[in-house]
Enzyme design. Structure first.
Site: not given
Length: 317
Positions: A136-138
């Site tokens: 997942l993106d940051k």
């Protein structure tokens, strides 16, 4: 070690620019580094100049050395565990937590936390990203599955490739789609100018097939709560696709509109809401729902009040 053999079909571009177009998974800076380190041959000779122009018929050989294992340290970072057994772990990732170490984020990542939580994790699925099957993106929150054994890693990876694992997201977007549901089918690749971004890129130019299903969950005036389901899992897929159809994710600093909404958000209003997968050993269906973070719920409440107030004013008029 990874190797690429290319023959220039029709080009008069700089070597680094040509390679970045042909190999979209590599950043321009990474390609330039490989050239400078002598890992690129042009017509059988090592070439260390990134500025040299290539022409039709030229042969290019690129060699990518094996990555050196990072010195990963276990760190005592709190984890929001949604499901766990001896094969896998499903977490509710908060905004701001980077999944795995990388330049600029050598520690304080989810991997560092996992090494403290699961002593036997190192080496599963690779020493640099132990146990990480998808990411997942940051600043995207929500459910993420971690493999605790090699068997689980391979099984979960196969489910993602076969599209039998189901990943569902909730996102709040700008605007009001005319339809109630739809399918976004645009290939995604590395942005030509900004290598830190992704973009809609034709297949013939290096883009990869990307499909996102969406359905309106709630209309909130000039905003909409949407239920997304991934058929493929490209980097930044939902964020790029939403922006492409004119409804970027609220709070997205990269693909969003930049408009202020008066609510303090830690990142884009995108949450990995539900994860459905088959247990690697028993074959049982596991379905886990990750509660959205408070910032997401607060944004929803604010937009509901605004939409209600706007509707009341229109009725009075």
């Amino acid at each position: 070690m990874t190797e690429f053999n290319l023959q220039v079909q029709d080009s008069s571009e700089r070597l680094d620019r040509y390679l970045s177009q042909e190999l979209p998974d590599l950043s321009r800076s990474r390609i330039q580094q490989l050239i400078e380190q002598g890992n690129v041959q042009l017509n059988g000779k090592v070439c260390t100049s990134k500025k040299i122009n290539v022409k039709t018929g030229d042969r290019i050989f690129l060699e990518i050395p094996e990555a050196r294992p990072l010195k990963l340290q276990a760190e005592d970072i709190a984890l929001d565990i949604l499901y766990e057994d001896d094969q896998l772990l499903i977490l509710n990732k908060p905004a701001g937590l980077v999944v795995h170490p990388a330049p600029g984020h050598p520690d304080g990542t989810l991997v560092n936390a996992l090494l403290a939580h699961c002593p036997n994790l190192p080496g599963i699925g690779g020493v640099q990203r132990p146990g990480i099957v998808h990411r997942l993106d940051k600043d995207t929150t929500g459910a993420i599955a971690i493999a605790k054994t090699d068997i689980a890693y391979k099984h979960l990876q196969a489910q993602l490739q076969a599209k039998t694992a189901r990943r569902e997201y909730l996102g709040i977007v700008y605007g009001a789609p005319k339809a109630e549901n739809g399918v976004i089918d645009f290939p995604i690749g590395r942005h030509r100018q900004d290598r830190k971004k992704m973009a809609v890129v034709p297949i013939e130019e290096g883009g990869r097939n990307a499909i996102t299903h969406w359905q309106v969950r709630e209309r909130l005036g000039n905003y909409t709560l949407i239920h997304f389901q991934l058929e493929t899992g490209r980097t930044h897929q939902i964020r790029v696709h939403s922006a492409k159809i004119g409804h970027p994710i609220v709070g997205d600093p990269v693909y969003g509109s930049g408009r202020s909404i008066g609510v303090n958000l830690p990142g884009q209003a995108l949450h990995a809401w539900r994860l459905k997968l088959q247990h690697p050993l028993s074959g049982d269906l596991i379905e886990v729902t990750a509660p959205p973070p408070q910032s997401f719920l607060t944004l929803l409440e604010v937009l509901r009040r605004r939409a209600f107030s706007s509707a009341e004013l229109q009725r009075r008029d």
